[in-house]
Each structure stands twice: as structure tokens, then as C-alpha cells.
Design a protein around this motif. Sequence first.
Motif, PDB file in Angstrom:
ATOM      1  N   LYS A  16       0.539  -1.072  -0.315  1.00 51.51           N
ATOM      2  CA  LYS A  16      -0.005  -0.137   0.101  1.00 51.51           C
ATOM      3  C   LYS A  16       0.678   1.305  -0.147  1.00 51.51           C
ATOM      4  CE  LYS A  16      -3.800   0.329   2.783  1.00 51.51           C
ATOM      5  NZ  LYS A  16      -4.264  -0.225   3.991  1.00 51.51           N
ATOM      6  N   THR A  19       2.318   1.763  -3.234  1.00 50.65           N
ATOM      7  CA  THR A  19       1.914   2.358  -4.094  1.00 50.65           C
ATOM      8  C   THR A  19       0.733   3.972  -4.292  1.00 50.65           C
ATOM      9  OG1 THR A  19      -0.062   0.478  -5.266  1.00 50.65           O
ATOM     10  CG2 THR A  19      -0.855   1.944  -5.404  1.00 50.65           C
ATOM     11  N   SER A  45      -2.799   8.275 -13.136  1.00 49.86           N
ATOM     12  CA  SER A  45      -2.719   6.699 -12.705  1.00 49.86           C
ATOM     13  C   SER A  45      -2.480   6.079 -13.452  1.00 49.86           C
ATOM     14  CB  SER A  45      -4.319   6.799 -12.671  1.00 49.86           C
ATOM     15  OG  SER A  45      -5.702   7.459 -11.953  1.00 49.86           O
ATOM     16  N   VAL A  50      -2.107   2.279 -12.155  1.00 57.51           N
ATOM     17  CA  VAL A  50      -3.118   1.454 -11.453  1.00 57.51           C
ATOM     18  C   VAL A  50      -4.602   2.736 -12.510  1.00 57.51           C
ATOM     19  CG1 VAL A  50      -1.450   1.491  -9.452  1.00 57.51           C
ATOM     20  CG2 VAL A  50      -2.835   3.638 -10.366  1.00 57.51           C
ATOM     21  N   THR A  54      -8.407   2.886  -8.070  1.00 58.71           N
ATOM     22  CA  THR A  54      -7.210   2.534  -7.087  1.00 58.71           C
ATOM     23  C   THR A  54      -6.738   3.709  -6.643  1.00 58.71           C
ATOM     24  OG1 THR A  54      -6.426   0.240  -8.300  1.00 58.71           O
ATOM     25  CG2 THR A  54      -5.187   1.337  -6.811  1.00 58.71           C
ATOM     26  N   ASN A  57      -8.467   5.334  -4.064  1.00 58.02           N
ATOM     27  CA  ASN A  57      -8.394   4.642  -2.791  1.00 58.02           C
ATOM     28  C   ASN A  57      -7.608   4.574  -1.519  1.00 58.02           C
ATOM     29  OD1 ASN A  57     -10.492   2.495  -3.096  1.00 58.02           O
ATOM     30  ND2 ASN A  57      -8.635   0.779  -4.440  1.00 58.02           N
TER      31      ASN A  57
END
Length: 230
Positions: A16, A19, A45, A50, A54, A57
Motif C-alpha cells: 500500500k 502504491t 493513474s 494503476v 485505485t 483508494n
Amino acid sequence: MPEKKAAGGGLRERKKRATRAALAEAAVRLAAEHGVDQVTVEAISAAAGVSVRTFFNYFDSRDDAFVVIDTGISTRMRDAVRQAPAELSPLDAVREAIAAELAGAEQQHELWNLHAQVLRKAPHLLVRSLGAHMSDETALAEAVTARLRSGSAEETTAGASGEPPAPAGCESARQDLDLYPRLLVAVAGTAVRVSMEHWSARPEERRFADVFRETFTMLAAGLPAPTPPD
């Protein structure tokens, strides 16, 4: 918690963080190249590899990707201060908490410079960034306060004879507990900025970690005036 589950949780957390870092880096690099106003969530993105779903998120808005680089830093630093060995002074506990987050400073230097450039060219982002910094500073000061109240730092303030320092008046002690943590954290933050600026001007001379620790050594000594060269 079983070891396998704990390890899995650690791996998920690292993924996480990776990312989030990839999205933040993509946002900064795109903004540095094209300007903040030209950067979209879709472009960020795609650059990070991603989906737009995402992206959301990790960030509530596009601007958050420029400002909220790692929401976990504040939490990790607060935990580190609270859990630091009892023999460390409050300043040393804060220093070690910051040092852990700056372990990769030399590798991240170029990206941090780009980030600073992006913020300088986008006043609304700079204001948001300063607000986030002040919030984190307040939270860290609260962790220092909690450490002091727990008594974990009392041994470090004892005199050389091992006797505790003379107690201050109740009102004075309360004021110190309000003022001291805020001042300590604010001064520590300035020390980080100064050490980074000093190292950035001459990175070939010394490692950043050495400059950082020398800066905090000066603070711990009460900033005595250096001896001028002959």
C-alpha cells in the motif's frame, strides 16, 4: 496474532505504501513537467500503472496527491516517540523518529526538490501543505507531551548525582508541559530543513545523515557558538 498473518499484514502495508508513493511521485513529476493545472487523475493513474479507482483508494482528490504524500509518516513518528527507550531525552526521541523517516533522504533528494518546485508554483497547494505540516507538528508535540507525562523521560532530566531536578511550581510545570513539546517539535522541524538545505548545497562533501545528526547535536548542546578558525 500468528506469525504468518502478521507477516502478511506487513507485506500488505508495504504494498500500500509503495502504491501511494508511486502515485505521489507520478503526480509530482507530471506537475513539474506540465504544470499542476494540466495534470489529471487519469494521467497520474496511468503513469503509476494503476486504475483511477485505485487512485481514489489512496487520495480523496487530485490535489491530495501533491500534498498528502504519506499519511502514515505522522502516525509512525508519534508511535516512535512514545515507544522510544526511556533513557532517551525527548529531543533524542524526536531525532530518532525523524531519522527513521529520512533514511532514504539522499535517494529521494531529486524528487523532494521537484515537489518543492511544484508547491512554490501552486500557492493553493503550498497553503494546504503548510496546513498539513502544522497538523503533523501538533500531533508530534502531543506524543512528546504523552511521553513526558508517562514519566519515561524523567531519568534523562536527573542531575549527575542521580537525584531528580528541583520541582517547579505546579503552575510553572503545567505551562512547561504546554510550551516545551511545541517548541521542541518546531525547533526539530527547523533543524531538519536547515540540515537538508545545508547538505543540498554541497552533497559531495558529507552524507546527509552526518549533517542531520550534527545539527541535532548542536541543538542538544544548547547551540554554543562555534570557535572561529584561526
